[in-house]
Structure formats: structure tokens, C-alpha cells
Scaffold this active site. Structure first.
Site, PDB file in Angstrom:
ATOM      1  N   ASN A 155       0.873  -1.343   0.120  1.00  0.00           N
ATOM      2  CA  ASN A 155       0.153   0.105  -0.041  1.00  0.00           C
ATOM      3  C   ASN A 155       0.570   1.129   0.150  1.00  0.00           C
ATOM      4  OD1 ASN A 155       0.352  -0.561   3.129  1.00  0.00           O
ATOM      5  ND2 ASN A 155      -0.283   1.520   3.073  1.00  0.00           N
ATOM      6  N   CYS A 156       0.346   2.466  -0.444  1.00  0.00           N
ATOM      7  CA  CYS A 156       0.873   3.724  -0.355  1.00  0.00           C
ATOM      8  C   CYS A 156       0.010   4.381   0.747  1.00  0.00           C
ATOM      9  CB  CYS A 156       1.186   4.048  -1.621  1.00  0.00           C
ATOM     10  SG  CYS A 156      -0.388   4.636  -2.639  1.00  0.00           S
ATOM     11  N   ILE A 157      -0.192   5.549   0.440  1.00  0.00           N
ATOM     12  CA  ILE A 157      -0.709   6.403   1.328  1.00  0.00           C
ATOM     13  C   ILE A 157      -2.334   6.344   1.509  1.00  0.00           C
ATOM     14  CG2 ILE A 157      -1.502   8.947   1.929  1.00  0.00           C
ATOM     15  CD1 ILE A 157       1.358   9.861   1.230  1.00  0.00           C
ATOM     16  N   THR A 158      -2.816   6.054   0.013  1.00  0.00           N
ATOM     17  CA  THR A 158      -4.200   5.896   0.132  1.00  0.00           C
ATOM     18  C   THR A 158      -4.759   4.695  -0.667  1.00  0.00           C
ATOM     19  OG1 THR A 158      -4.450   7.136  -1.883  1.00  0.00           O
ATOM     20  CG2 THR A 158      -4.734   8.332   0.240  1.00  0.00           C
ATOM     21  N   ARG A 159      -3.852   3.945  -1.373  1.00  0.00           N
ATOM     22  CA  ARG A 159      -4.146   2.994  -2.151  1.00  0.00           C
ATOM     23  C   ARG A 159      -3.737   1.599  -1.752  1.00  0.00           C
ATOM     24  NH1 ARG A 159      -2.979   5.819  -8.016  1.00  0.00           N
ATOM     25  NH2 ARG A 159      -3.146   7.885  -7.231  1.00  0.00           N
TER      26      ARG A 159
END
EC number: 2.7.1.-
Length: 530
Positions: free
Chosen positions: A470-474
Site C-alpha cells: 500500500n501507499c498513502i491511500t491505495r
């Protein structure tokens, strides 16, 4: 997390993953910036004159402590990147990869110091000689200052060494040095050689970055617009971090001497000025690429778009989507996270997203033309208060609410007209979608507030997932069969959007709670596969 056998990644995927690794040091950087901003502003002479109670020795000691703690990330930023990149990219033995990152970065600079010494350039304290050869103190070592770009290149090299040698088998006589122990060993040798080459090739890299910076600066007031629009256009593909890092941390974002030290990059210049007691006010040439440019769209525009989507929804559906829109506005205004709102219209109306990108870029230009000087990275209300209001009228923070109000009205008018004129299916316009949103909100389970088992099932189950991150929102995933992914089921379970990059890779936009969703999904996958 690797759920199954690792697969080779494409160049596109590599740059996406590389951008994701930037988030670990950048998140710390953002927090340290707030600490430094509060500490330095509340200990300034102007603020103490205005509020004498803040001059109490205990309070000033606290503010000084905040400044010292906050300055940490900016003092050691390159080495943090060099550690974070192999840590984030490595599929296995991530701790070894991170350790090798520190070893490699240190050895590289020691080797560069050796070369400079053998050439007779060092030791010296002559400022002219040091400047001519771009020599700075790096981790206490006099070396060529390659900045963030050098750290990124070193981090990628170390990751490649880790992937190649972390499971190497040596002859029995040397078996002790095999496996993961061999990674820092081979890293020392290779990065020691890289350090010898740096003084020869780095001037070429520096010229290229300087040329890029000159090109941006030659665009005048439109330079920030090019940057702001480009960042928004790259965001759906997860590649915006590359452009952002280039402007924030390299010569492309400007070069300036602050407190007797040459610093490169818009954010680095801003933070150096923030930490320098002899500097009063911030450089407009640096802040024009920072938080202030985002504020018209983040504090005004996107909330206006959200209100337009609410008013354009069917009256009977408005209560169903209210929570979705309010949470998106809060994430945008308070946290500077825009994707929960942007992905509500990105896929149903790409032209609206293009208009949004252009207006965001225009916001950067307007703030620069007006002479606003509010730095940091997020463009949210926290940055507005800490780096704008607390630093006095010199930052021209009072212009932000005015411009944000204009952007609010513009976004509202544009979105409302487009949605009604072209019957765009934003949330609440479609009966079935509204029903799905209400059902998903009511059926939330788990600490994340999402129905993670349902999301996993929509992805084809644990057996269909090759990698999960994951990254910040995905959520960032590789899957065996894209045909097994049910996009509509994902959206019915509150996924804001689904980006299919190719036949095996996709991103599921969740929002600020993505880390919790990913952790719950990973735990669930481990239970299924046990």
C-alpha cells in the site's frame, strides 16, 4: 508482502514502487517540519513581543526542544532515503536491505573522501575550494554532496545487490559469510567503487538537474503551474512522487546559500531558512512549489466540488453519500489527502479531473504572483496555521482564505454545471450506486471500518493475490488473473476507485485507512494460506 512466487516487475511498476518508498522519509519529514515550524515560530522575537507569556523560560525550552527534534530529518535526509529505498523495494529480508542501505551510503562517501584526498583537494578549510568541488559534510564525512538524487541512485544499486545476493550460497569454508550476511559485504565493495567514480561523473548529473531547474525557472510565473498541474496529472498513475522529489530535494527546485551552507531543492531551502536564526522570512522562489500552491484547491476548490456533488445528487440519496463526502473533505482540508475526493469524479468524468489539475496548477501560480510564502508539503489547514499564521503577516497568509473562496466558487459552479449538463454519474446520481454506498457504510467490519473479507473476495481471494502493498491511500496489488477481480464489488465495498495498470497489476483506492485495510487483509490471507 509477497503472497506467492515473486514476479519480475516492469519499468512502470518499478517507478511506482520507487515513488512509494519515498513516503517513509517524507512522512517523517512532514511531521518534523511541523515540529520545527511550531518551535521556531513560537520562539521568534516577533511572536514573543506579541504574546509575552510565551517568553517564559520553560515554554522557550519546550519550543527549542521541538526545533531540535524537528531539524533531525533535514540534517540526515539523504541517508534516510538511501535506507528507505532498499527497505521498501526488497521482497524479503527487508531489515538486511535497510542495514545495507546505511552501510552503502556511508562507504560511498568514505570512498569519495578518499578520492578527494588522493587528488589533493582534501583536507582543506578553504571555502572557495570546497564550493568549487561541491564538498559538504555528509554524516561527518567531507564528501561530494550528491543530495537526494545521489541517495536515490545509491539506494537502487543497493536494492539490486540485495535482490541478487541475499540468498547466495558460498563454499563451506566461507559459508559464514553467505546468505544475508553477504549483502552488506558486497555492498561495501561495490559502493566503495561507486564512491571513487562519483567525483568524475557527478558534475554531469548536476548540470542536467541544473538545466531542468533553469527550464522551470525560465517559465517565470508559469513554472509553478507546470509543476502543480503535472503533479495532479501523474497522481492517478502513482508517479507524482518522482516529480515532487525532484523539485523538493534537488537543484531543479532551486539552489541557495542559507546560514553559510549551500542547499538544494525547494523544501530543503525552506526548512534551512526555518532553522536558521539569522533568516527572517522565506524565499518566494522556494515556497512557490510548496504548500501554498495547493491551498486554493485543497482548502477551497475540492470542498466546493464536494458540495456540488452533494447538491447534484438525488434528494433521496443525499443522506446516503453525506458521510462519504464529509470524510473526503476532512481528509483533504485537515490531512492534505485529496484522493478520496478526486477519485469520486476521476473515472466518471476525466475532463473534470483535467480541469481540476489545471486549476490546481493555476493556484500555484496565483500564490506565487501574490507573494505568499507558506512552505512545507501538505497544503492543509495545519500548514496554513503553523507555517502561515504563526509566522506573521510577512507570509501573506491572509490572502489564502480569499483565493480559496474564489476557488470554492469556481469549482462549485464548474462541477455543478458539468454534472447536470452532461448527467455525470457522481455519487448519489445513480440509485444503485447510492444504495451500495449506504449498504457498505452500514456493513463495515473490523478496526479499519471496512469489510475486508468482502474486499479480498472481490479481488479473487487470497489465492489470486501475488503481492500486496500500500501507499498513502491505495492498495497496490499484483494478481494472477485480472479476470477474477470484481471491480463493481470493490466499489460496492467503498473502494473509491480501481486503477488497472496492466494484465496483472492494479491499485485499489481506499483512502486514509488503507494501511489498516492492508494489514487486516494480510492477516486474513495468512490465515487462509496457513
Amino acid at each position: 508482502m509477497a503472497a506467492n512466487a515473486a514476479s519480475r516487475i516492469t519499468v512502470w511498476e518499478f517507478f511506482q514502487q520507487l515513488g512509494k518508498t519515498f513516503m517513509l522519509p517524507v512522512a517523517l519529514l512532514s511531521f518534523c517540519g511541523i515540529m520545527l515550524g511550531i518551535g521556531s515560530s513560537l520562539s521568534s522575537h516577533d511572536v514573543i513581543t506579541l504574546f509575552p507569556a510565551l517568553g517564559h523560560p520553560v515554554l522557550q525550552a519546550i519550543f527549542l526542544w521541538m526545533s531540535k527534534v524537528g531539524s533531525f530529518a533535514f540534517s540526515y535526509l539523504p541517508v534516510m532515503f538511501c535506507i528507505a529505498i532498499p527497505l521498501g523495494l526488497a521482497r524479503e529480508n527487508k531489515g538486511v536491505a535497510a542495514f545495507a542501505g546505511f552501510v552503502g551510503f556511508t562507504v560511498m562517501n568514505l570512498a569519495t573522501n578518499f578520492w578527494l584526498t588522493m587528488k589533493g583537494i582534501l583536507p582543506t578549510t578553504d571555502a572557495a575550494v570546497l564550493k568549487a568541488n561541491n564538498v559538504q559534510n555528509v554524516l561527518g564525512i567531507q564528501s561530494v554532496d550528491t543530495g537526494i538524487l545521489g541517495a536515490v541512485i545509491a539506494g537502487v544499486i543497493i536494492w539490486l545487490l540485495h535482490e541478487r545476493f541475499h540468498n547466495v550460497r558460498l563454499p563451506d569454508a566461507l559459508a559464514f559469510f553467505g546468505g544475508t550476511r553477504f549483502v552488506p559485504i558486497i555492498t561495501s565493495v561495490v559502493m566503495g567503487l561507486v564512491g571513487l567514480v562519483i567525483p568524475l561523473i557527478w558534475p554531469v548529473f548536476a548540470m542536467g538537474i541544473t538545466a531542468l531547474g533553469s527550464m522551470i525557472n525560465s517559465a517565470g510565473a508559469f513554472g509553478p503551474m507546470i509543476f502543480g498541474t503535472g503533479e495532479r496529472l501523474l497522481l492517478p498513475f502513482g508517479l507524482q512522487h518522482i516529480l515532487v522529489a525532484l523539485i523538493r530535494f534537488t537543484e531543479a527546485g532551486g539552489t541557495m546559500e542559507v546560514c553559510g551552507k549551500t542547499v538544494n531543492g525547494a523544501l530543503t531551502i525552506f526548512q534551512a531558512q526555518l532553522n536558521c536564526p539569522s533568516v527572517h522570512g522565506f524565499s518566494e522562489s522556494a515556497t512557490r512549489f510548496l504548500s501554498q500552491g495547493k491551498m486554493p484547491a485543497f482548502l477551497g476548490g475540492l470542498p466546493g466540488a464536494a458540495l456540488a456533488m452533494y447538491h447534484c445528487a438525488r434528494p433521496e440519496n443525499r443522506h446516503k453519500i453525506k458521510g462519504l463526502l464529509i470524510s473526503g473533505v476532512i481528509a483533504c482540508v485537515v490531512g492534505g489527502t485529496t484522493e478520496p475526493l478526486e477519485f469520486l469524479f476521476l473515472f466518471v468524468a476525466p475532463v473534470l479531473y483535467l480541469i481540476h489539475a489545471l486549476l490546481t496548477g493555476l493556484g500555484f501560480t496565483i500564490m506565487a504572483v501574490l507573494g505568499v510564502t507558506i512552505g512545507n508539503t501538505d497544503g492543509n489547514v495545519i500548514d496554513f496555521v503553523v507555517f502561515g499564521m504563526l509566522h506573521g503577516l510577512a507570509t501573506k497568509w491572509y490572502l489564502v482564505p480569499v483565493v480559496a473562496a474564489v476557488w470554492f466558487a469556481a469549482y462549485y459552479a464548474i462541477f455543478r454545471f458539468a454534472i447536470l449538463r452532461f448527467n455525470i454519474k457522481t455519487p448519489g446520481r445513480d440509485v444503485e450506486v447510492a444504495r451500495q454506498v449506504e449498504t457498505a457504510m452500514a456493513g463495515s467490519v473490523g478496526k479499519s471500518g471496512y469489510n475486508v473479507p468482502a474486499i479480498l473476495a472481490a479481488l479473487g481471494g487470497a489465492e489470486n493475490i501475488v503481492t500486496l502493498d500500500n501507499c498513502i491511500t491505495r492498495l497496490r496489488l499484483s494478481v494472477k488473473e485480472m479476470a477474477n477481480v470484481d471491480v463493481e464489488a470493490l466499489k460496492a465495498n467503498r473502494a473509491i476507485g480501481v486503477v488497472q495498470l496492466n494484465q496483472h497489476n492494479l491499485q485499489v483506492v481506499i483512502g486514509p485507512q488503507v494501511q489498516s485495510v492492508k494489514d487486516e487483509m494480510a492477516a486474513l490471507m495468512n490465515m487462509v494460506q496457513a
